[in-house]
Design an enzyme around this catalytic site. Structure first.
Site, PDB file in Angstrom:
ATOM      1  N   ASN A   1     -10.385   0.465   0.771  1.00 54.70           N
ATOM      2  CA  ASN A   1      -8.926   0.504   0.656  1.00 54.70           C
ATOM      3  C   ASN A   1      -8.526  -0.111  -0.690  1.00 54.70           C
ATOM      4  OD1 ASN A   1      -6.192   0.000   0.838  1.00 54.70           O
ATOM      5  ND2 ASN A   1      -6.272  -0.910   2.889  1.00 54.70           N
TER       6      ASN A   1
ATOM      7  N   HIS B   1      -2.908   7.184   3.388  1.00 60.42           N
ATOM      8  CA  HIS B   1      -3.403   5.909   2.866  1.00 60.42           C
ATOM      9  C   HIS B   1      -4.778   5.636   3.472  1.00 60.42           C
ATOM     10  CE1 HIS B   1      -3.847   1.902   1.600  1.00 60.42           C
ATOM     11  NE2 HIS B   1      -3.563   1.346   2.765  1.00 60.42           N
TER      12      HIS B   1
ATOM     13  N   CYS C   1       0.811  -1.231   0.000  1.00 62.46           N
ATOM     14  CA  CYS C   1       0.000   0.000   0.000  1.00 62.46           C
ATOM     15  C   CYS C   1       0.840   1.274   0.000  1.00 62.46           C
ATOM     16  CB  CYS C   1      -0.946   0.016   1.193  1.00 62.46           C
ATOM     17  SG  CYS C   1      -2.006  -1.422   1.270  1.00 62.46           S
TER      18      CYS C   1
HETATM   19  O1  UT7 Z   1      -3.652  -1.393   3.791  1.00 62.81           O
HETATM   20  C1  UT7 Z   1      -3.507  -2.021   5.052  1.00 62.81           C
HETATM   21  C2  UT7 Z   1      -4.506  -3.137   5.188  1.00 62.81           C
HETATM   22  N1  UT7 Z   1      -4.962  -3.484   6.475  1.00 62.81           N
HETATM   23  C3  UT7 Z   1      -5.461  -2.656   7.429  1.00 62.81           C
HETATM   24  O2  UT7 Z   1      -5.420  -1.471   7.314  1.00 62.81           O
HETATM   25  C4  UT7 Z   1      -6.097  -3.281   8.654  1.00 62.81           C
HETATM   26  C5  UT7 Z   1      -6.027  -2.432   9.883  1.00 62.81           C
HETATM   27  N2  UT7 Z   1      -6.940  -2.929  10.898  1.00 62.81           N
HETATM   28  C6  UT7 Z   1      -8.251  -2.598  10.923  1.00 62.81           C
HETATM   29  O3  UT7 Z   1      -8.716  -1.816  10.100  1.00 62.81           O
HETATM   30  C7  UT7 Z   1      -9.110  -3.169  12.031  1.00 62.81           C
HETATM   31  O4  UT7 Z   1      -8.303  -3.901  12.941  1.00 62.81           O
HETATM   32  C8  UT7 Z   1     -10.266  -4.073  11.499  1.00 62.81           C
HETATM   33  C9  UT7 Z   1     -11.316  -3.219  10.792  1.00 62.81           C
HETATM   34  C10 UT7 Z   1      -9.735  -5.128  10.548  1.00 62.81           C
HETATM   35  C11 UT7 Z   1     -10.946  -4.768  12.694  1.00 62.81           C
HETATM   36  O5  UT7 Z   1     -11.399  -3.793  13.617  1.00 62.81           O
HETATM   37  P1  UT7 Z   1     -11.108  -3.982  15.183  1.00 62.81           P
HETATM   38  O6  UT7 Z   1     -11.708  -2.843  15.878  1.00 62.81           O
HETATM   39  O7  UT7 Z   1      -9.625  -4.166  15.322  1.00 62.81           O
HETATM   40  O8  UT7 Z   1     -11.947  -5.271  15.512  1.00 62.81           O
HETATM   41  P2  UT7 Z   1     -11.487  -6.631  16.180  1.00 62.81           P
HETATM   42  O9  UT7 Z   1     -10.616  -7.400  15.232  1.00 62.81           O
HETATM   43  O10 UT7 Z   1     -10.952  -6.328  17.533  1.00 62.81           O
HETATM   44  O11 UT7 Z   1     -12.850  -7.376  16.340  1.00 62.81           O
HETATM   45  C12 UT7 Z   1     -13.798  -6.996  17.326  1.00 62.81           C
HETATM   46  C13 UT7 Z   1     -14.928  -7.991  17.332  1.00 62.81           C
HETATM   47  C14 UT7 Z   1     -14.485  -9.438  17.448  1.00 62.81           C
HETATM   48  O12 UT7 Z   1     -15.414 -10.100  18.264  1.00 62.81           O
HETATM   49  P3  UT7 Z   1     -15.032 -10.464  19.774  1.00 62.81           P
HETATM   50  O13 UT7 Z   1     -13.806 -11.317  19.674  1.00 62.81           O
HETATM   51  O14 UT7 Z   1     -14.779  -9.142  20.434  1.00 62.81           O
HETATM   52  O15 UT7 Z   1     -16.248 -11.167  20.245  1.00 62.81           O
HETATM   53  C15 UT7 Z   1     -14.582  -9.957  16.044  1.00 62.81           C
HETATM   54  O16 UT7 Z   1     -14.828 -11.338  15.985  1.00 62.81           O
HETATM   55  O17 UT7 Z   1     -15.672  -7.907  16.104  1.00 62.81           O
HETATM   56  C16 UT7 Z   1     -15.761  -9.208  15.506  1.00 62.81           C
HETATM   57  N3  UT7 Z   1     -15.716  -9.055  14.058  1.00 62.81           N
HETATM   58  C17 UT7 Z   1     -16.793  -8.764  13.315  1.00 62.81           C
HETATM   59  N4  UT7 Z   1     -18.086  -8.572  13.635  1.00 62.81           N
HETATM   60  C18 UT7 Z   1     -18.927  -8.265  12.643  1.00 62.81           C
HETATM   61  C19 UT7 Z   1     -14.621  -9.156  13.251  1.00 62.81           C
HETATM   62  N5  UT7 Z   1     -15.000  -8.916  11.974  1.00 62.81           N
HETATM   63  C20 UT7 Z   1     -16.323  -8.672  11.981  1.00 62.81           C
HETATM   64  C21 UT7 Z   1     -17.264  -8.364  10.977  1.00 62.81           C
HETATM   65  N6  UT7 Z   1     -18.550  -8.158  11.350  1.00 62.81           N
HETATM   66  N7  UT7 Z   1     -16.918  -8.232   9.684  1.00 62.81           N
END
Ligand code: UT7
Length: 335
Positions: free
Chosen positions: A292, A262, A112
């Site tokens: 993205n 980005h 990226c």
């Molecule tokens: O170009 C670079 C590419 N990558 C990135 O930029 C990624 C950077 N990271 C992020 O943008 C974020 O970490 C994400 C958007 C991927 C995830 O957000 P988060 O606030 O870090 O969420 P999390 O992974 O802590 O998940 C929170 C909860 C979890 O449930 P529990 O374990 O708290 O019960 C997940 O299982 O949300 C759950 N979850 C979802 N729920 C509904 C994970 N994905 C989803 C989903 N829909 N799609």
């Protein structure tokens, strides 16, 4: 000469709009969850083109905007982490399609961060005087790297391409770039080779990955990501490289007229902004509609705001990014 001027911008945005609601048909997720966690509402998916065709379309639009023809270009630097071929490289494919017969064609991949790296490289080539006019293109076909059963990542990404035409100019241009490869397994997509070698003893050449504990080598066709770890890295890396490039350029962070970060996640951007000392209205974002698109994010926004007359001569601009590698980089330039 130290810097460059942008003489034209272009982009290619695919037609197919995929909303958060569309993901709820096959994933346990919701529009509300995706929007509040990322700031993304929809993204554009490519349905009918090879990646290099998207890049070529963006390049042609940039040439048109610059008022020149493909023959006037003597260098193409292309950023892409989702190519159609190992070789020929994507810039050669674009050269053929647009007829840029006089151009040297070089691909780079810093994921990226790629457009920032490519622009900085173009600047270095142009400032030697060996090349007169470069096309810097970023083209990404990310949907084909997504695992659509993985609800933690597939909704983040879209497809598209952006391009700029640049020439050497007596203007300030500074860059700060780097990589932290100890974090490489936070974000990767492995090449899948299927050997048909008809001899024994050649099957374990992926042992290195197992030794190094790459998290999920068995699912190696798709993007693999530790979202939280990438998030943490991104906030610090963006704020830090931005501060360092401003210091190198001798400008106050608050004097920058426009910042294009980005477009990974609005929460990452807002968290980085807290320590960047830049008012929100100077920061350009299109991820609500585009998601993205990896290295295509920044040039796509450049084209968007160029059409609105934002890229006025003399303005101070910073491009700030991060990506797989993990890589990071910021550029400061005066338009
Ligand atoms: O170009 C670079 C590419 N990558 C990135 O930029 C990624 C950077 N990271 C992020 O943008 C974020 O970490 C994400 C958007 C991927 C995830 O957000 P988060 O606030 O870090 O969420 P999390 O992974 O802590 O998940 C929170 C909860 C979890 O449930 P529990 O374990 O708290 O019960 C997940 O299982 O949300 C759950 N979850 C979802 N729920 C509904 C994970 N994905 C989803 C989903 N829909 N799609």
């Amino acid at each position: 000469m130290q810097g460059i001027k942008i003489t034209g911008t272009g982009s290619y945005i695919p037609d197919r709009v995929v909303t958060n609601e569309d993901f709820t048909r096959f994933l346990d997720t919701s529009d509300e969850w995706i929007y509040t966690r990322t700031g993304i509402k929809s993204r554009f998916y490519n349905t009918d083109k090879m990646n290099f065709q998207m890049g070529a379309a963006a390049a042609e639009n940039a040439l048109k905007n610059a008022g020149i023809t493909a023959k006037d270009i003597d260098l193409i630097i292309l950023s892409c982490c989702t190519p159609d071929f190992f070789y020929p490289n994507t810039s050669c494919l674009i050269q053929g399609l647009i007829g840029a017969d006089n151009a040297v064609c070089i691909d780079i991949n810093t994921a990226c961060t790629g457009f920032i790296t490519a622009l900085d490289m173009a600047r270095r080539y142009l400032c030697t005087g060996d090349h007169k006019r470069a096309l810097v293109v970023a083209s990404e076909f990310l949907t084909r790297q997504q695992d659509f059963t993985d609800r933690t990542s597939c909704f983040l990404f879209g497809d598209g391409a952006g391009a700029v035409v640049v020439e050497a100019a007596d203007k300030p241009f500074y860059s700060v770039m780097g990589a932290k490869s100890d974090l490489l397994d936070f974000l990767y997509c492995k090449v899948e080779y299927k050997s048909n070698i008809p001899m024994e003893g050649f099957t374990d050449y992926e042992g290195y990955l197992k030794d190094k504990n790459f998290k999920t080598v068995q699912q190696n066709r798709y993007l693999q990501m530790d979202g939280k770890a990438v998030y943490r890295f991104a906030v610090d890396a963006m704020a830090d490289s931005f501060a360092r490039v401003c210091e190198k350029a001798g400008v106050n962070t608050g004097d920058i007229d426009l910042v294009i970060p980005h477009q990974a996640n609005i929460r990452i951007i807002n968290a980085a902004l807290k320590s960047m000392d830049v008012p929100k209205e100077r920061v350009y974002v299109n991820l609500e509609e585009h998601g993205n698109t990896s290295s295509a994010c920044i040039p796509t926004i450049l084209d968007e705001i160029n059409k609105k007359g934002v890229l006025a001569e003399g303005k101070k601009m910073a491009l700030v990014g991060f990506g797989g590698g993990l890589t990071y980089g910021s550029v400061y330039m005066e338009l």
